[in-house]
Design a protein around this motif. Structure first.
Motif, short mmCIF file in Angstrom:
data_model
loop_
_atom_site.label_atom_id
_atom_site.label_comp_id
_atom_site.label_asym_id
_atom_site.label_seq_id
_atom_site.Cartn_x
_atom_site.Cartn_y
_atom_site.Cartn_z
N HIS A 1 0.85 -1.19 0.00
CA HIS A 1 0.00 0.00 0.00
C HIS A 1 0.89 1.24 0.00
O HIS A 1 1.89 1.28 0.71
CB HIS A 1 -0.91 0.05 1.23
CG HIS A 1 -1.86 -1.10 1.31
ND1 HIS A 1 -2.98 -1.19 0.52
CD2 HIS A 1 -1.85 -2.21 2.08
CE1 HIS A 1 -3.61 -2.32 0.81
NE2 HIS A 1 -2.94 -2.95 1.75
N VAL A 2 0.52 2.22 -0.78
CA VAL A 2 1.18 3.53 -0.75
C VAL A 2 0.19 4.50 -0.14
O VAL A 2 -0.96 4.57 -0.55
CB VAL A 2 1.59 3.99 -2.16
CG1 VAL A 2 2.20 5.39 -2.11
CG2 VAL A 2 2.57 3.01 -2.79
N GLY A 3 0.66 5.24 0.87
CA GLY A 3 -0.22 6.13 1.60
C GLY A 3 -0.86 5.37 2.74
O GLY A 3 -0.57 4.18 2.96
N PHE A 4 -1.71 6.04 3.49
CA PHE A 4 -2.41 5.37 4.58
C PHE A 4 -3.88 5.73 4.52
O PHE A 4 -4.27 6.87 4.73
CB PHE A 4 -1.83 5.75 5.95
CG PHE A 4 -2.49 5.02 7.07
CD1 PHE A 4 -2.17 3.71 7.33
CD2 PHE A 4 -3.46 5.64 7.84
CE1 PHE A 4 -2.81 3.01 8.35
CE2 PHE A 4 -4.10 4.95 8.86
CZ PHE A 4 -3.76 3.63 9.11
N ARG A 5 -4.70 4.73 4.19
CA ARG A 5 -6.14 4.92 4.08
C ARG A 5 -6.84 3.85 4.92
O ARG A 5 -6.37 2.71 4.99
CB ARG A 5 -6.57 4.81 2.62
CG ARG A 5 -6.09 5.98 1.76
CD ARG A 5 -6.40 5.78 0.30
NE ARG A 5 -5.60 4.75 -0.35
CZ ARG A 5 -4.33 4.89 -0.72
NH1 ARG A 5 -3.70 6.02 -0.52
NH2 ARG A 5 -3.68 3.91 -1.31
#
Length: 155
Positions: free
Chosen positions: A135-139
């Motif tokens: 995953h890229v980013g944090f959601r």
């Protein structure tokens, strides 16, 4: 310029890539170090690349602490790899957002390049030496997907 390159790489970075071999590195645990690949043979390893200037990293640290609390005794290892050039920046961040997991410093971006980090934070779930989730980013939806994967992997 580096920020622009990270942004472009993030836009091109593939989410949910099929399992690929992970690059090994040493994880400090207490007074010892352990091979990440060896640890991943015994249970999944959640690897997160972060930097002190990263806004979403402020949300990912409580998530990683919760992962340790919920899955640590079932075999999960969590390690966060810091990419700050100045370790003092990372230390200040960790004062505000403490970690109950291992921290590795990578100021020369050796591991970041090996993992083809495309943005901050970037996370990799590694099991038996293979990257099985990225995953890229944090959601929130990515965090929930990781929790579901760990629930399937761990008894």
């Amino acid at each position: 310029m580096r920020s622009l390159l990270l942004f472009i790489a993030a836009a091109l970075f593939s989410i949910g890539v099929p399992a690929t071999p992970a690059t090994d590195f040493e994880i400090p645990v207490g007074d010892q170090t352990h091979s990440m690949l060896a640890l991943s043979q015994n249970g999944p390893v959640y690897v997160d690349f972060w930097a002190s200037w990263c806004g979403p990293c402020r949300r990912s640290f409580p998530f990683m602490n919760q992962l340790v609390q919920d899955f640590g005794d079932k075999g999960l290892t969590v390690v966060a790899i810091n990419l700050d050039v100045d370790k003092q920046d990372a230390d200040r961040f960790l004062t505000e957002f403490p970690a109950n997991f291992a921290i590795v410093y990578d100021p020369d971006f050796t591991l970041a390049e090996a993992y083809q980090v495309g943005g901050m934070p970037s996370s990799y779930l590694i099991h038996r030496g293979e990257i099985i989730e990225t995953h890229v980013g944090f959601r929130p939806k990515d965090a929930e997907q990781t929790r579901e994967t760990l629930t399937r992997l761990l008894p």
